[in-house]
Design an enzyme around this catalytic site. Sequence first.
Site, PDB file in Angstrom:
ATOM      1  CG  HIS A  93      -0.228   0.261   2.511  1.00  0.00           C
ATOM      2  ND1 HIS A  93       0.615  -0.675   3.074  1.00  0.00           N
ATOM      3  CD2 HIS A  93      -0.204   1.331   3.341  1.00  0.00           C
ATOM      4  CE1 HIS A  93       1.120  -0.181   4.201  1.00  0.00           C
ATOM      5  NE2 HIS A  93       0.638   1.027   4.379  1.00  0.00           N
ATOM      6  N   PRO A 101      -0.766  -4.761 -16.150  1.00  0.00           N
ATOM      7  CG  PRO A 101      -0.311  -3.465 -14.259  1.00  0.00           C
ATOM      8  CD  PRO A 101      -0.406  -4.887 -14.743  1.00  0.00           C
ATOM      9  CB  THR A 102       0.871  -0.984 -20.434  1.00  0.00           C
ATOM     10  OG1 THR A 102       1.889  -0.788 -21.370  1.00  0.00           O
ATOM     11  CG2 THR A 102       0.268   0.358 -20.048  1.00  0.00           C
ATOM     12  N   GLY A 133       3.476   1.662  -2.029  1.00  0.00           N
ATOM     13  CA  GLY A 133       4.046   1.820  -3.367  1.00  0.00           C
ATOM     14  C   GLY A 133       3.129   2.657  -4.245  1.00  0.00           C
ATOM     15  NE  ARG A 159       9.543  -0.198 -23.087  1.00  0.00           N
ATOM     16  CZ  ARG A 159      10.315  -0.766 -24.009  1.00  0.00           C
ATOM     17  NH1 ARG A 159       9.927  -0.821 -25.272  1.00  0.00           N
ATOM     18  NH2 ARG A 159      11.483  -1.297 -23.680  1.00  0.00           N
ATOM     19  CG  LEU A 187       1.458   0.855 -14.250  1.00  0.00           C
ATOM     20  CD1 LEU A 187       1.344   0.030 -12.969  1.00  0.00           C
ATOM     21  CD2 LEU A 187       0.067   1.257 -14.752  1.00  0.00           C
ATOM     22  CE1 TYR A 198       8.323  -6.852 -10.969  1.00  0.00           C
ATOM     23  CE2 TYR A 198       7.546  -6.766 -13.243  1.00  0.00           C
ATOM     24  CZ  TYR A 198       7.390  -6.447 -11.906  1.00  0.00           C
ATOM     25  OH  TYR A 198       6.294  -5.727 -11.516  1.00  0.00           O
TER      26      TYR A 198
HETATM   27  O1  GFB Z   1      10.908   2.170 -18.311  1.00  0.00           O
HETATM   28  P1  GFB Z   1      12.137   1.432 -18.650  1.00  0.00           P
HETATM   29  O2  GFB Z   1      13.256   1.530 -17.673  1.00  0.00           O
HETATM   30  O3  GFB Z   1      11.818  -0.125 -18.790  1.00  0.00           O
HETATM   31  O4  GFB Z   1      12.757   1.878 -20.062  1.00  0.00           O
HETATM   32  P2  GFB Z   1      11.154  -1.121 -19.858  1.00  0.00           P
HETATM   33  C1  GFB Z   1      12.028   2.037 -21.220  1.00  0.00           C
HETATM   34  C2  GFB Z   1      12.887   2.530 -22.358  1.00  0.00           C
HETATM   35  O5  GFB Z   1      13.325   3.867 -22.068  1.00  0.00           O
HETATM   36  C3  GFB Z   1      14.143   1.743 -22.721  1.00  0.00           C
HETATM   37  C4  GFB Z   1      14.675   4.031 -22.451  1.00  0.00           C
HETATM   38  O6  GFB Z   1      14.211   1.641 -24.128  1.00  0.00           O
HETATM   39  C5  GFB Z   1      15.278   2.639 -22.227  1.00  0.00           C
HETATM   40  O7  GFB Z   1      16.482   2.475 -22.964  1.00  0.00           O
HETATM   41  N1  GFB Z   1      15.292   5.122 -21.661  1.00  0.00           N
HETATM   42  C6  GFB Z   1      15.789   6.280 -22.155  1.00  0.00           C
HETATM   43  C7  GFB Z   1      15.453   5.144 -20.331  1.00  0.00           C
HETATM   44  N2  GFB Z   1      16.307   7.024 -21.188  1.00  0.00           N
HETATM   45  C8  GFB Z   1      16.105   6.349 -20.029  1.00  0.00           C
HETATM   46  C9  GFB Z   1      16.424   6.653 -18.674  1.00  0.00           C
HETATM   47  O8  GFB Z   1      16.984   7.679 -18.327  1.00  0.00           O
HETATM   48  N3  GFB Z   1      16.043   5.717 -17.745  1.00  0.00           N
HETATM   49  C10 GFB Z   1      15.369   4.558 -18.094  1.00  0.00           C
HETATM   50  N4  GFB Z   1      15.009   3.702 -17.132  1.00  0.00           N
HETATM   51  N5  GFB Z   1      15.101   4.251 -19.393  1.00  0.00           N
HETATM   52  C11 GFB Z   1      10.573  -2.301 -17.643  1.00  0.00           C
HETATM   53  C12 GFB Z   1      10.957  -3.609 -17.016  1.00  0.00           C
HETATM   54  O9  GFB Z   1      10.993  -2.387 -18.945  1.00  0.00           O
HETATM   55  O10 GFB Z   1       9.174  -2.108 -17.693  1.00  0.00           O
HETATM   56  C13 GFB Z   1      10.215  -3.900 -15.787  1.00  0.00           C
HETATM   57  O11 GFB Z   1      12.360  -3.631 -16.810  1.00  0.00           O
HETATM   58  C14 GFB Z   1       8.749  -3.550 -15.866  1.00  0.00           C
HETATM   59  O12 GFB Z   1      10.351  -5.253 -15.478  1.00  0.00           O
HETATM   60  C15 GFB Z   1       8.518  -2.213 -16.504  1.00  0.00           C
HETATM   61  O13 GFB Z   1       8.043  -4.534 -16.567  1.00  0.00           O
HETATM   62  C16 GFB Z   1       7.051  -1.898 -16.684  1.00  0.00           C
HETATM   63  O14 GFB Z   1       9.837  -0.640 -20.366  1.00  0.00           O
HETATM   64  O15 GFB Z   1      12.141  -1.493 -20.908  1.00  0.00           O
END
Ligand code: GFB
Length: 317
Positions: A12, A164-165, A14, A210, A167, A137
């Site tokens: 709760h 969920p996609t 998060g 995404r 979030l 995960y």
């Molecule tokens: O949201 P994200 O970290 O995870 O990254 P995923 C989505 C995309 O954003 C990737 C790009 O293509 C990253 O290369 N990106 C660009 C960045 N700049 C950044 C940055 O500064 N930080 C981050 N984090 N990304 C996650 C899963 O996948 O999605 C989890 O790892 C979970 O398990 C989550 O399911 C919903 O969408 O790739």
Amino acid sequence: MRKADRIYVAGHRGMVGSAVCRALERGGYGNVVTRTHAELDLLDPAAVRAFYAAERPDVAVIAAARVGGIGANSAANARFLYENELIALNTVWGAAEAGVRRLLFLGSTCIYPRLAPQPIPESALLTSALEKTNEGYALAKISGLKLCEFLRRERGLCYHSLMPTNLYGPGDSYDLVGGHVLPTMIRKFEEARQRGDASVPLWGTGTPLREFLHVDDLAEACLFVLNLADPPDLLNVGSGEEVSIRDLAEKVRAATGCLATIDWDATKPDGTPRKLCDTSRIRALGWAPRISLDEGLRRTVACYRAECAAETVRLGR
Ligand code: GFB
């Protein structure tokens, strides 16, 4: 689900769990049970069993998980698998043993194969290999949803799952290394604007696609499916709005008013090339999202600034 039901919300504090608690309050469900991490360690099966035996909830919503973006997941697949597997098994199995009547298990669309057909239908589950960056995960979440499915079939319990996609929303983590892309971009552009930086470093090539859903829309979807008499075992939930990471960066830059240029670091992972979920099943049942990405971004930037001003913002995971 009845208004008087005793409803346990795991996780709760998060982003997802707190949104579910707000939605339950708005919906007039006043009998919500929660435990902080310090009060109940969900990795400990005996502690979880004792909690259920003492509290006897009618309904459980499992929103507790170790979560993170591509950086956190790819650096620690072992921990993401171990902790999320234990949380899923303990909370779902413990609920069944204690006679919890109804349970909603929350996962993520990363349970689907890396190269799933797009938009991804629920039937794509376990049809080919997973995305490596978040395999741990994904495997844990697949265990949780399968446990719900088996318990429903073998014991007649109405345990079901929502996937969920990606979030975002109030209470998100703004961790620069371990966070998800949307909140991380907000922080990077805000800090660059404040410091007057010339450029902002972002990860990957910017080409992945995404889909983003505001967490308050997800919370309404949770209440919606909990009120279905005979929900499908597995339902996707998403906005249906697809955006490239490059276009998302432009939107966040505009929403923060930052003038810096973007420096793409292609040595960082892109992750799965495309992740748009097929939400036709939940939409046919009567649910639809209400918050567009542009509106959600405006709200989230305002929320981030308010959380910074109040010093409540989560800068780590
Ligand atoms: O949201 P994200 O970290 O995870 O990254 P995923 C989505 C995309 O954003 C990737 C790009 O293509 C990253 O290369 N990106 C660009 C960045 N700049 C950044 C940055 O500064 N930080 C981050 N984090 N990304 C996650 C899963 O996948 O999605 C989890 O790892 C979970 O398990 C989550 O399911 C919903 O969408 O790739």
